[in-house]
Enzyme design. Structure first.
Site, mmCIF file in Angstrom:
data_model
loop_
_atom_site.group_PDB
_atom_site.id
_atom_site.type_symbol
_atom_site.label_atom_id
_atom_site.label_comp_id
_atom_site.label_asym_id
_atom_site.label_seq_id
_atom_site.Cartn_x
_atom_site.Cartn_y
_atom_site.Cartn_z
ATOM 1 C CB ALA A 10 7.320 0.525 -2.482
ATOM 2 C CB ALA A 11 4.742 4.888 -2.924
ATOM 3 N NE ARG A 21 11.933 5.973 10.293
ATOM 4 C CZ ARG A 21 12.182 5.159 9.279
ATOM 5 N NH1 ARG A 21 12.280 5.642 8.048
ATOM 6 N NH2 ARG A 21 12.333 3.861 9.483
ATOM 7 C CB SER A 38 6.186 -2.794 3.949
ATOM 8 O OG SER A 38 7.455 -2.211 3.875
ATOM 9 C CB CYS A 42 12.246 -6.579 -7.423
ATOM 10 S SG CYS A 42 11.829 -4.904 -7.934
ATOM 11 C CB VAL A 80 -9.953 3.658 -1.803
ATOM 12 C CG1 VAL A 80 -10.478 5.031 -2.185
ATOM 13 C CG2 VAL A 80 -9.191 3.723 -0.483
ATOM 14 C CG ASP A 280 4.515 0.910 -9.388
ATOM 15 O OD1 ASP A 280 5.570 1.570 -9.347
ATOM 16 O OD2 ASP A 280 4.488 -0.339 -9.298
ATOM 17 C CG ASN A 302 10.998 1.968 -1.497
ATOM 18 O OD1 ASN A 302 10.371 1.934 -0.443
ATOM 19 N ND2 ASN A 302 11.294 0.877 -2.178
#
Length: 370
Positions: A10-11, A21, A38, A42, A80, A280, A302
């Site tokens: 998400a993030a 963009r 992505s 939930c 990582v 998170d 998000n």
């Protein structure tokens, strides 16, 4: 400019898309430990219940879409291991186990969180699961088809309750154990009573005020051991919370807060120049408490990711913070809250108001002006 993002959910991917963009001519590399990017975490419990037909329905964009359509170098199965803030290097291990280094100009840590698995005896037995990813729910679904009639869930929070409902819809007997005095402890006591009544109405066996001590079984889990007894079971789901994935930042001197989540300002900047954090693995500013908090939710991830991505390309935006909103569906019961529970308000010494909506068999609570 080289942008490196650690974490492809998400993030991380929200940030990557904002960079795409709002800028040109930059290299964007995303390092994702898993194979999937992505997706909607939930929705995981509802794949088990059948309300969501397939895990594919939870995926917003696949890695190849980001690579081919948006020019983002998404590297899955890349873990990582270390960050050198002085040299601006990220060290990672690829799917073949080869370690390599990656230079960055600006780095986003969006590594998410992992389920907590307490060091209980027998937690490594077959049949003991946690839930955070698509592979997790697929493994659980596969396991429920193999002579599993009884399931024990440890933890009465969002995941525990949603999975209890889904297991019941899948035709399983369900026992739910929580060491606290009520289910859904982030709601007020009278809402906890509603949830307990709804659980019992749907034949979920609930044990409150009971602490798990371990598991027993011959290779596969057969019993759950608590401070009050032993219970036979065929499968165990541990849902007692999450912990931020920030261990690879050890030794960097980066500021951390609750649960080792990374401290950020309103622009998602950390205490180290050119390193941002979101989701998170990061703290969130609570607008009612007026201080940093740690409430890991997809909506927060998000929003923080979008803000981080914009600031990484010098489009200054601030994250206004969170207000503690929570929404929960449990069988035929719908519950919601904004702000703080009465317990939290008392702890923070803040005003508290309450709304009860009996006509819809739901209740909502809020704390005064944001």
């Amino acid at each position: 400019m080289n942008f490196v993002i650690i974490g492809g959910d998400a993030a991380g991917m929200s940030a990557a898309m904002q960079i795409v963009r709002n800028s040109e001519g930059h290299d964007i590399t995303v390092l994702e430990q898993g194979e999937i990017t992505s997706y909607g975490q939930c929705g995981l419990p509802y794949v088990l219940s059948g309300d969501v037909e397939s895990t594919d329905d939870l995926i917003a964009r696949k890695p190849e879409t980001f690579r081919n359509k948006y020019g983002i170098d998404v590297r899955t199965k890349n873990m990582v291991t270390e960050v050198d803030c002085e040299q601006k290097l990220v060290y990672a291990k690829d799917s073949q186990g080869q370690v390599y280094e990656l230079k960055y100009d600006r780095l986003l840590v969006a590594s998410g969180a992992a389920p907590v698995m307490p060091p209980w005896k027998g937690s490594d037995l077959e049949g003991v699961y946690s839930l955070k990813t698509i592979p997790d729910i697929e493994e659980i679904i596969n396991a429920t088809t193999e002579n599993v009639n009884h399931v024990t869930i440890i933890g009465g929070g969002y995941i525990g309750l949603e999975m209890a409902e889904s297991f019941r819809q899948a035709g399983k007997q369900v026992r739910l154990i929580d060491r606290g005095p009520q289910l859904a402890k982030n709601f007020d006591e009278d809402m906890g009573e509603l949830i307990l009544e709804e659980a019992e109405r749907n034949r979920v066996e609930v044990h409150l005020g009971e602490s798990v001590e371990g598991f027993e079984g011959d290779g596969k889990v057969e019993k759950v051991i608590t401070d009050q007894g032993k219970y036979e079971t065929d499968l165990v789901l541990v849902a007692v919370g999450v912990t931020p994935n920030t261990s690879f930042m050890k030794g960097t001197g980066i500021y951390k807060g609750l649960n080792d989540a990374i401290t950020v300002n309103a622009f998602m900047e950390t205490s180290i120049l050119d390193i941002y954090a979101a989701g998170d693995c990061a703290m969130q500013y609570h607008r009612i408490k007026k201080k940093d908090d740690y409430i890991p939710l997809g909506t927060h991830a998000n929003k923080q990711g979008q803000i981080a991505g914009l600031n990484m390309v010098d489009k200054k935006r601030s994250f206004r913070g969170i207000v503690g909103t929570a929404i929960l569906k449990f069988f035929n019961l719908t519950l919601a809250r904004t702000g703080l529970s009465e317990r939290e308000a008392e702890k923070e010494r803040l005003p508290y108001n309450k709304i009860t909506i009996d006509s819809t068999h739901a209740a909502g609570y809020y704390s005064k002006d944001v």
